[in-house]
Each structure stands twice: as structure tokens, then as C-alpha cells.
Design an enzyme around this catalytic site. Structure first.
Site, PDB file in Angstrom:
ATOM      1  N   GLU A 873       3.519   7.777  -0.733  1.00  0.00           N
ATOM      2  CA  GLU A 873       3.723   8.448   0.145  1.00  0.00           C
ATOM      3  C   GLU A 873       2.751   9.720   0.152  1.00  0.00           C
ATOM      4  O   GLU A 873       2.549  10.545   1.088  1.00  0.00           O
ATOM      5  CB  GLU A 873       5.128   9.134  -0.100  1.00  0.00           C
ATOM      6  CG  GLU A 873       6.147   8.149   0.654  1.00  0.00           C
ATOM      7  CD  GLU A 873       7.338   8.443   0.249  1.00  0.00           C
ATOM      8  OE1 GLU A 873       7.908   8.070  -1.017  1.00  0.00           O
ATOM      9  OE2 GLU A 873       8.210   8.617   1.123  1.00  0.00           O
TER      10      GLU A 873
HETATM   11  N1  MCN Z   1       0.605   1.931  -7.748  1.00  0.00           N
HETATM   12  C1  MCN Z   1      -0.460   1.844  -8.598  1.00  0.00           C
HETATM   13  N2  MCN Z   1      -1.038   2.789  -9.393  1.00  0.00           N
HETATM   14  C2  MCN Z   1       0.049   4.054  -9.381  1.00  0.00           C
HETATM   15  C3  MCN Z   1       0.987   4.149  -8.432  1.00  0.00           C
HETATM   16  C4  MCN Z   1       1.522   3.050  -7.734  1.00  0.00           C
HETATM   17  O1  MCN Z   1      -0.952   0.824  -8.782  1.00  0.00           O
HETATM   18  N3  MCN Z   1      -0.360   5.015 -10.090  1.00  0.00           N
HETATM   19  C5  MCN Z   1       1.128   0.887  -6.942  1.00  0.00           C
HETATM   20  C6  MCN Z   1       2.451   0.195  -7.126  1.00  0.00           C
HETATM   21  O2  MCN Z   1       2.506  -0.710  -8.420  1.00  0.00           O
HETATM   22  C7  MCN Z   1       2.890  -0.273  -5.667  1.00  0.00           C
HETATM   23  C8  MCN Z   1       2.266   0.623  -5.001  1.00  0.00           C
HETATM   24  O3  MCN Z   1       1.163   1.228  -5.586  1.00  0.00           O
HETATM   25  O4  MCN Z   1       2.288  -1.660  -5.830  1.00  0.00           O
HETATM   26  C9  MCN Z   1       3.025   1.672  -4.313  1.00  0.00           C
HETATM   27  O5  MCN Z   1       3.992   2.074  -5.498  1.00  0.00           O
HETATM   28  P1  MCN Z   1       4.978   3.393  -5.170  1.00  0.00           P
HETATM   29  O6  MCN Z   1       4.147   4.517  -4.825  1.00  0.00           O
HETATM   30  O7  MCN Z   1       5.817   3.508  -6.419  1.00  0.00           O
HETATM   31  O8  MCN Z   1       5.793   3.289  -3.998  1.00  0.00           O
HETATM   32  P2  MCN Z   1       7.077   1.944  -3.804  1.00  0.00           P
HETATM   33  O9  MCN Z   1       6.576   0.637  -4.278  1.00  0.00           O
HETATM   34  O10 MCN Z   1       8.278   2.541  -4.152  1.00  0.00           O
HETATM   35  O11 MCN Z   1       6.929   1.795  -2.245  1.00  0.00           O
HETATM   36  C10 MCN Z   1       7.344   2.577  -1.213  1.00  0.00           C
HETATM   37  C11 MCN Z   1       6.282   3.535  -0.494  1.00  0.00           C
HETATM   38  C12 MCN Z   1       6.872   4.071   0.654  1.00  0.00           C
HETATM   39  S1  MCN Z   1       8.281   5.110   0.123  1.00  0.00           S
HETATM   40  C13 MCN Z   1       6.649   3.637   1.915  1.00  0.00           C
HETATM   41  S2  MCN Z   1       7.350   4.402   3.170  1.00  0.00           S
HETATM   42  C14 MCN Z   1       5.568   2.811   2.235  1.00  0.00           C
HETATM   43  C15 MCN Z   1       4.678   2.650   1.078  1.00  0.00           C
HETATM   44  O12 MCN Z   1       5.069   2.577  -0.208  1.00  0.00           O
HETATM   45  N4  MCN Z   1       5.458   1.906   2.845  1.00  0.00           N
HETATM   46  C16 MCN Z   1       4.634   1.151   3.205  1.00  0.00           C
HETATM   47  N5  MCN Z   1       3.655   1.956   1.315  1.00  0.00           N
HETATM   48  C17 MCN Z   1       3.476   1.217   2.109  1.00  0.00           C
HETATM   49  N6  MCN Z   1       2.537   0.243   2.267  1.00  0.00           N
HETATM   50  C18 MCN Z   1       2.610  -0.814   3.256  1.00  0.00           C
HETATM   51  N7  MCN Z   1       1.590  -1.553   3.361  1.00  0.00           N
HETATM   52  N8  MCN Z   1       3.618  -0.816   4.027  1.00  0.00           N
HETATM   53  C19 MCN Z   1       4.609   0.017   4.153  1.00  0.00           C
HETATM   54  O13 MCN Z   1       5.553  -0.370   4.876  1.00  0.00           O
END
Ligand code: MCN
Ligand code: FES
Ligand code: FES
Length: 912
Positions: A873
Site C-alpha cells: 500500500e
Molecule cells: N514484499 C517484498 N519485500 C518487501 C515487502 C513485501 O518482496 N520488503 C512482497 C511480499 O512478499 C508480497 C508483496 O510484496 O509478495 C506484498 O506484500 P505486503 O506488502 O505484505 O502485502 P500483502 O501480501 O499483505 O498484500 C496485500 C496488499 C494490499 S493490502 C492490497 S489492497 C493489494 C496489494 O497488496 N492489492 C493488490 N498489492 C496488490 N497487487 C496486485 N497485483 N493486486 C492487488 O489486488
């Protein structure tokens, strides 16, 4: 009927069709070529692109009667196999282009034809091609797709080896790399079965559902007459609220006692009232989708209209009636009271400078390319089993069980592969409908697939926010205090409205040292679309105002926007907006990084403006902050298990919107287990089934990488410890069994360093980790037409350690592209105009610049797995105010309400 012989992927196939049938339907339903995806169904998204007689064609726009015999049809199924992928397919995986993957087959087919026609396209050629062919992607921000085409073209010209496309680890380490997603192969070959694909292969005896939906926004239901509908061909049953076995309400799970509602306000099937356009009044279950829809059209509902309050201000008027009788329309309030909040008048009186803003964040539609869909049936253990796009499977079970009329142990929720949600699936959308229909139809399997119109008009939206904020500064431009009042229009239903309002109180002015705060933040019920989570959840709603305010304040202090921010950002010794000490203080370093680029861009714009009357250029700046997690002590659970073949099974409910939960889960386990020689390909995943995988919490609040990532890390560490022989070698499965060492480990993690925010003051330590991001767009404003183009975008992000670079790049490009839409084009306000992807302002490739760059400041987080924070986000926290600030810098038009469509820009120019 027409008989056609089509050359499909090189093989002559005979198909008998209705001449009116669409090619997309025939390919999908009759020929089982479900790699042709249907998103918009009306030629706007390109998900259904195939090649027909050497031309890229959107199959949803072609009727069978117009397709000649012996036409040559090429689909994704024909261009590569999992063992021998086409360079485009490999490049798509390598560049992280298949996020949700819904658009991937269409893009790949489109790109294939481009490369046949032009083996050496420029980046601009690729962009023009995708623009011309209406290929849309909601996830990636487009740049990775162009990168992929350029690489695939190199391979096809013989300038690069196919094997070099995909990153392969040399030292068994994948963190921070471009390692590909486990789901990648299925996504790029069109074999990743989304929910609508599954609905095409339901077992015999299944029923398809059609909905009877409200066409007005507020009214009393007088009668529902379905006598004629019941007699329609193929109809099994017309289901109304009388058939619901349970409480017929979604449980909004309200947790704050100060909320004046009880959270039980959203019906599954409307009984007494309709509260918003599209509310479901009855379901028709029939043998086919067409029969269900035809019968639904015959249901007659008599509704007495009531005044419809389509925005918060109208619903707050003295003479407004209560939308949910017994609950005031203003049903929740949370104040932020920080520091010497009681002396706010004094602080403002003493201030050297004061600045204020009245801002508005719009009702942004999520616009995933895959419309909502799902199935329900009774499983072999007698559980009502619901498949959907849910990104909170355990959460949703708790929200719908009582309403449907089943106990939690008799309810199972499974996430289907999801074609993007961006948060709308934090709410149950059709889970209640599916469950009710299955039980009402004598436990027969049922399926429901929305079309894009239903998807847009009847799923939750970003909650519009009216903000009034004021800042007080001392003579040096240091912020002394903030005050204001913010009003959140949460639409017809209360679920998560209090939580979202709390977010306003947590994020206004986030990133800046503001010692004293006094704001009121209220939640209002209206008759517009219910407010559901949307990426950024609360931050974009309020930071659009607070970040424009920072620019206004800078000007009032005679400082430039960079200087003002630099003076005021979090530094050691300060606390954040909720009085918590930030977990890292990287903002000054991030600003140092962006500084040379910013001033260079400012100079360039100045020069360009000197020679230009009509077109004006400006560079904007903003800062976004977002916390990873659900408030307070957020927790997650996962398991890690050594299997008989010495592979490792990782189980979690890390739901996947498209962000890459699969790769996240794999990498979190691998980084620990690689010490025992476990390779990425040795890790198997089981995900997102309440009957099998533990409660890892919803994939919202960008929490999963931190919270579930930690749970997986803990599970992997427990397994590694158990496998460790103590001499640098590790037990095999057989050895562990022989020694009676358990092979299954449960990893749990809780953010125990956090506390819930106080409900009187919003003060507390709600999150363990935050994401920080700086946004710097350059815009071109046409001062004659009011049209704004974002011509470049640079961003600096601190998301802790990068776990996967392709993923984080993709999250950032994609999130910012949504921010460009939010700033300039996207809206869901007009129920007649805003009903298609294009009508809602979905950004196409021409709307997102190719000059788009990301820099990372990787500050390892103490409580993040391997130092990581979240990313999802961050990119949508505040890119839009940066664009508004850039417009002001370009031409002096100060816009504080989005979207900044041409008429608004012209009006602001006129008011200068
Ligand atoms: N990640 C990473 N390195 C980091 C942080 C995160 O590689 N330092 C990677 C994680 O391993 C994960 C991805 O990034 O594969 C997102 O991680 P994170 O920020 O923890 O989010 P969530 O997995 O909880 O996903 C939810 C978040 C939200 S709240 C929405 S809304 C959202 C989003 O992610 N909706 C999406 N990204 C999206 N991306 C796509 N393509 N489609 C959506 O609907
Ligand atoms: Fe065919 Fe969107 S263009 S589904
Ligand atoms: Fe393009 Fe999701 S990857 S729409």
C-alpha cells in the site's frame, strides 16, 4: 446455428455455434480454451485478446456469424508449453508481469503479433501497440510489460539466450532477487484457473445464479413477485430473504464500543429496505447463466423510494432521515489528541504562519480486470464450502456464518486464484449469496459470476473523505500544531468504517514531526456504494489533503516544498502522529536521495515553461506513510513440514490478490531452510483453505510480508533446528522419523510490541513496521484544455529489506499507476456514467509514463522477517497529492479535490 471449421492453434476444429455467440464465449465454454479471459466483456480491457487471421482481436467483440470458415485462431494455449515456454512467456515471468495474471494471456498474444510485425520495436512502439489494442493492466503500472517485450524481442532476434531471461540462483539465495513466482508458469500459459474458468467446469447438476438487484439507492420494499420468474425455462428456484436459514445479515464485526451501530446492518438478501443501488433482493438459480438472468429480469419488486443521500454532507443534514433506523447517520467519531491539544487555539494564535486546506478524496473504484465470482457446494465432510476471491478467508467465515445459518465448523472458505482485488475483497461480496443459494437449492452446487457492470456498481469502493486541516508553524517553518475536522462517507454499510476513520486520525500529516494535534474524524452512512478497503486504506483518503497542505504551508513560510518537508520530517527524538516512536528514521536519507533529482527537475520545468504558453510543466513532491498490520497485537500462524521426499511443505492463509503471496511464502521459508540445502524448487505450498491452512489473518494492511512472513520464518526456524544434527549436517525425513523427531512445525508470530490506539485520543503504538515513500511526478498541463499528463515519475521507497525485487518493483509501479488514476481520472460517483472500466477512468498505458524510476533505501526492520517491512500500500499512500502539487507548480492552479479532470483544472486556473 452456424457450423464453423476454425484452425485453432494449428488444428482444424469444427464447432457448432449460435451466430450471435461471442468468439470469447465459444473459445472458453465450447472449446475449453480458458486462457482467453473475459474481463470487461465490451472491448475495453484486452484480457480476451487472441490472434485471428494474423490480427490482434478482442474476442469479446466478435460474433461467430462474422468469423469466416477456416479462420486461423491463435490463443495462449498454442504458443508455448510449461516445458518449452515462448520467450514472451518467460520474459513475462522474469519481469514479474504476471502479478494477478489475469491480463497476461491477452498481453502476450498482443505482443506476439507486434513482434511478428516488427522484430525490433522501440519502447514507444510497444506502448503505442498496447494502447492501440486496448491492452489494460491494473497491477503492473505497464513499465515491466514493456521491459518484458524488449527482452523477448532480443531473444527472438538471437541477441540474448532464452535461458538468460529467467533469473537462476547460483548460491541458493533468492532474497532480493528477481526469482519468479511459483504461479508464473500457469499464469503465462493461461492455465491459472480463475473463478469464472472454474464456473465453466462445474459438475453435472450444478446451478447458475442470476441476481435481482435494486435499481434505486434507497427505498422500502413493499413486495417481491416472482411467480412468472419461477415458471421460466430451467429455473430451479427463486430465492428471497424468506429462504435464508440464518440471520440474513453480514456481521460487520464492530469492535469499538463508541460505534453507535451494531455492525449487523448489511442484509444478504434485502428484506425491508434497499440501502444502495445494486443491493440484491432475490437470486434466481437455474440450469444456465442465461436462464438465470432471463428469469431474474421477470421478478417484479415494488419499492417505495426514500430520499437517497449520495454524499456525507447530505446525510448529515438536520432533516436527513436515518438510513438504518435506530442508528444515526453519523455513527462513529475518533479524535486525535496529541501533545498540548488543549492549547491548540493558543498554538495557532502564537504561530508565525498558518496554512489550511479543504480537500476531498473521491470514491475511487478498484477496477480489477477480473469481475467478482465464486462457487458453493457441500464438501465430502458435509461442510458448506464457498470458493471466492476472498482475501480474508477466516475473517469472512466469521462474517457470514451466522447470516447464512451455519456454524463455523460447518463452513469452509477457499480462495480461488484472484484477478486483482486491491482491497474490495476485504469485504465479503458474494460469499453470503453463494452460501444462502446453495442451502436454499437443496445443497446443489451453485456458481455466480458478475459481469463488469455488476462488478463496478455493486462492490465496495474507496470511502470519499472531506477534510479540513490547518497547520501552525513557527518563524523557522517548524510545524507546531495541526487541527481540523475530517468526514468519511462510508456508504451504505458500516463494516470496517470505524477502523477506516481511525486511519484518518493515524495518517493525517504522517511523516512529519507534529508535536500537537487536535482533530475530529467522523464516519457517515450514505446511500452510495458501501465503503470497502482499498489499497492505502485511509492514507490516500487523508494524505491527499495533508500533503497538499504541506505545499501550501511551505509557500506560506516562504520555503520551497522540499525545504519545508526536509525541516519537518521524522527525526530521532520525535514521535509519529499517534505518539509512537517511528521504528526507523530514514526519511532524511530518502530526501537526500531525491534532492538532486528534484532540483534538476524544477530547473528543467522552469526552462521548458519559458518557451511555452499553452503547455506548462511542473514537478511535485509528497510523502506517504503506511503501517503494516491490523491495529495492535496483530498475529499470524503458518506451518512448515518436511515431507517423505525431503521436500518442504509450507502452509498458510496468505491470501493472494495478485501481489505475490506464493512467492512471499516460499521465500520466507527458503531463506532459513537454504542452510539445510533446501532449494526453492524443493518447497511446495498449500494455501488459502480454511479446512487445511491455519488462520494467518487477512491479506490487508500490507501486513502479510511482516506478520505472516514472520510466522513462516518461525516455522522454518523450528524445522531447521529439528533437522540440525549439530555437526553442520541435517537429518533427512527418514532419519527424523527413525529418531521420532516431529517433522511438522507451527510458526506463530505476534506484534507484541504494539498496543491498540486509545479511542479517546488515537494515541498508541498500532503498528510494528511502516512503509515510507517519497513521490516526485513531473506533469504537463495544457492550460487551454485543462488536460494533465504525468510525463515522468520518480519515487524513493523504504520498505525495509527487499524480499523479491520483481515483486516490490511491480507493487510500486502498479500502486503509483493507480495513484495517477486517482489523481486525474478515476471516480465512481455517477451511476450512469461510471459503469465501465473506461467510464470509471482506468489508466491505460499512455496515461502512465515510461520514464518511471524507483530507488530503495533499505533500512532493515528489527521486527520484520529478514529486515523486511511491507510494500503493497505504500505506493498508493500519496502519489496523487504529488500530482496536484505538480499541477500547481506548473501553472498555479491549486486543486484540492480529486480527480483533477480538465474542467476542474480550467476552473482552478480561472480562479487563480
Ligand atoms: N514484499 C517484498 N519485500 C518487501 C515487502 C513485501 O518482496 N520488503 C512482497 C511480499 O512478499 C508480497 C508483496 O510484496 O509478495 C506484498 O506484500 P505486503 O506488502 O505484505 O502485502 P500483502 O501480501 O499483505 O498484500 C496485500 C496488499 C494490499 S493490502 C492490497 S489492497 C493489494 C496489494 O497488496 N492489492 C493488490 N498489492 C496488490 N497487487 C496486485 N497485483 N493486486 C492487488 O489486488
Ligand atoms: Fe474483451 Fe475486455 S476486451 S474482455
Ligand atoms: Fe495485469 Fe493483474 S497482472 S491485471
Amino acid at each position: 446455428m452456424n457450423k464453423r471449421v476454425l484452425m485453432v492453434n494449428g488444428i482444424a476444429q469444427t464447432v457448432i455455434t449460435d451466430g450471435e455467440s461471442l468468439l470469447s464465449d465459444v473459445l472458453r465454454a465450447q472449446m475449453h480454451l480458458t486462457g482467453c479471459k473475459v474481463g470487461c466483456g465490451n472491448g475495453q480491457c484486452g484480457a480476451c485478446s487472441i490472434i485471428l487471421d494474423g490480427k490482434v482481436v478482442r474476442a469479446c467483440t466478435r460474433k461467430m456469424k462474422n468469423i469466416p470458415d477456416n479462420a486461423v485462431v491463435e490463443t495462449i494455449e498454442g504458443i508455448g508449453t510449461p516445458e518449452d515456454l515462448h520467450p514472451l512467456q518467460l520474459a513475462w515471468m522474469a519481469h514479474g508481469c504476471a502479478q494477478c495474471g489475469f491480463c497476461s494471456p491477452g498481453f502476450i498474444m498482443s505482443a506476439l503479433q507486434l513482434l511478428r510485425e516488427n522484430e525490433s520495436p522501440t519502447r514507444e512502439d510497444v506502448r503505442d501497440w498496447f494502447g492501440k489494442n486496448r491492452n489494460a493492466c491494473r497491477c503492473t503500472g505497464y513499465k515491466p510489460l514493456v521491459n518484458a517485450v524488449m527482452d523477448a524481442a532480443k531473444v527472438m532476434r538471437g541477441e540474448m539466450k532464452k535461458e538468460d531471461l529467467l533469473f537462476t540462483p547460483t548460491d541458493n539465495k533468492i532474497t532480493g532477487t528477481y526469482y519468479h513466482r511459483p504461479s508464473g508458469v500457469a499464469k503465462v500459459t493461461g492455465t491459472w484457473n480463475f473463478g469464472a474458468d472454474m464456473s465453466l467446469s462445474m459438475p453435472t447438476g450444478s446451478l447458475h445464479l442470476g441476481l435481482v438487484q435494486a435499481k434505486i439507492s434507497h427505498g422500502l420494499i413493499k413486495s417481491i413477485d416472482y411467480a412468472e420468474a419461477e415458471k421460466m425455462p430451467g429455473v430451479y428456484k427463486v430465492i428471497t430473504h424468506k429462504d435464508v436459514k440464518g440471520k440474513n445479515r453480514i456481521n460487520g464485526l464492530i469492535t469499538y464500543p463508541s460505534n453507535k451501530g451494531d455492525g449487523w446492518d448489511r442484509p444478504i438478501l434485502c428484506d425491508e429496505k434497499v440501502f444502495q443501488f445494486g443491493d440484491v433482493i432475490a437470486i434466481v438459480a437455474a440450469d444456465t447463466v442465461e436462464q438465470a438472468k432471463a428469469a431474474a429480469a421477470k421478478v417484479v419488486v415494488d419499492i417505495e423510494p426514500l430520499p437517497a443521500y449520495m454524499n456525507a454532507l447530505d446525510a448529515m443534514a438536520d432533516d436527513a432521515i436515518e438510513i438504518h433506523p435506530g442508528t444515526p447517520n453519523v455513527y462513529f467519531q475518533i479524535n486525535n489528541k496529541k501533545g498540548e491539544y488543549e492549547k491548540m487555539d493558543e498554538i495557532f494564535e502564537k504561530a508565525a504562519t498558518i496554512a489550511e486546506v479543504d480537500g476531498y478524496c473521491s470514491r475511487q473504484p478498484h477496477l480489477p480486470l477480473e469481475p467478482d465470482c465464486g462457487q458453493a457446494y457441500i464438501d465430502e465432510e458435509g461442510r458448506l464450502t464457498i470458493h471466492s476471491k476472498s482475501i480474508g478467508i477466516h475473517l469472512h467465515a466469521a462474517m457470514v456464518a451466522e447470516g447464512i445459518g451455519v456454524t463455523m465448523d460447518k463452513l469452509r472458505i477457499i480462495q480461488n486464484p484472484a484477478g486483482g482485488t486491491f482491497g474490495y475483497k476485504f469485504s465479503p461480496t458474494m460469499e453470503g449469496l453463494l452460501g444462502v443459494a446453495c442451502l436454499a437449492c437443496d445443497n446443489r452446487p451453485v456458481s455466480l459470476v458478475y459481469d463488469m457492470y455488476q462488478m463496478i456498481t455493486y462492490t465496495g469502493k474507496r470511502s470519499p473523505t472531506f477534510a479540513h486541516l490547518e497547520l501552525a508553524m513557527d518563524a523557522e517553518g517548524k510545524i507546531q500544531g495541526m487541527r481540523g475536522k475530517n468526514i468519511l462517507d462510508h456508504g451504505a454499510y458500516s463494516e470496517f468504517g470505524d477502523l477506516l476513520t481511525l486511519r484518518l486520525a493515524q495518517y493525517h500529516g504522517a511523516g512529519y514531526d507534529i508535536p500537537n494535534i487536535s482533530t475530529e474524524n467522523v464516519t457517515v452512512c450514505t446511500n452510495h456504494a458501501w465503503g470497502s478497503a482499498f489499497r492505502g486504506y485511509g492514507a490516500p483518503e487523508i494524505q491527499v489533503s495533508s500533503e497538499v497542505l504541506m505545499d501550501i504551508a511551505a509557500e506560506a513560510c516562504n520555503m520551497d516544498p522540499f525545504e519545508f518537508r526536509y525541516k519537518n520530517v521524522y527525526r530521532p527524538g520525535c514521535t509519529n502522529i499517534t505518539g509512537q516512536v517511528p521504528e526507523v528514521f530514514s526519511l532524511p536519507e530518502m530526501m537526500d536521495k531525491i534532492k538532486p533529482k528534484y532540483y534538476e527537475a524544477v530547473e528543467n520545468c522552469k526552462k521548458k515553461n519559458e518557451g511555452s504558453e499553452e503547455l506548462k510543466y511542473g514537478v511535485g513532491l509528497s510523502l506517504g506513510v503506511y503501517g503494516c498490520g491490523l491495529d495492535g497485537v496483530d498475529s499470524s500462524e503458518a506451518f512448515v513440514e518436511l515431507l517423505p521426499d525431503n521436500k518442504v511443505l509450507v502452509g498458510s492463509s496468505w491470501e493472494d490478490h495478485g501481489q505475490g503471496a506464493d512467492l512471499g511464502a516460499l521465500t520466507m521459508a527458503h531463506e532459513t531452510l537454504r542452510k539445510a540445502g533446501v532449494r526453492p524448487e524443493d518447497i511446495k505450498l498449500v494455501m488459502n483453505d480454511t479446512a487445511i491452512t491455519p488462520n494467518s489473518g487477512p491479506a490487508g494492511g500490507s501486513r502479510s510480508n511482516v506478520i505472516t512472513g514472520n510466522a513462516i520464518r518461525v516455522g522454518a526456524e523450528l524445522l531447521l533446528k529439528a533437522m540440525d544434527k549439530g555437526d553442520g549436517t541435517y537429518y533427512t525425513y527418514d532419519e527424523m522419523v527413525a529418531k521420532e523427531i516431529p517433522t511438522h512445525y507451527v510458526g506463530k508470530w505476534a506484534a507484541s510490541m504494539c498496543s491498540n490506539c486509545d479511542m479517546e485520543t488515537a494515541q498508541g503504538a498500532p503498528f510494528s513496521n511502516y512503509m515510507y515513500e517519497l513521490f516526485m511526478p513531473e506533469v504537463e498541463v495544457n492550460t487551454k484544455t485543462g488536460k494533465v499528463r504525468v510525463i515522468s515519475f520518480h519515487t524513493v521507497a523504504d520498505i525495509g529489506t527487499v524480499i523479491n525485487k520483481a515483486t516490490t518493483d511491480g507493487q510500486i509501479y502498479g500502486g503509483i499507476a493507480q495513484g495517477i488514476g486517482l489523481a486525474l481520472t478515476e471516480d465512481f460517483e455517477d451511476l450512469e456514467k461510471h459503469t465501465t472500466l473506461a467510464g470509471c477512468g482506468l489508466p491505460y498505458i499512455a496515461d502512465v509514463p515510461d520514464n518511471f524510476t524507483i530507488e530503495y533505501v533499505e533500512t532493515p526492520r528489527e521486527s520484520g522477517p529478514y529486515g523486511a517491512s511491507g510494500v503493497g500500500e505504500g505506493p498508493l499512500t500519496a502519489p496523487h497529492p504529488a500530482i496536484l502539487n505538480a499541477i500547481y507548480q506548473a501553472c498555479g492552479a491549486r486543486i484540492t479535490a480529486i480527480p483533477a479532470k480538465p474542467d476542474k483544472v480550467l476552473e482552478a486556473l480561472a480562479n487563480k
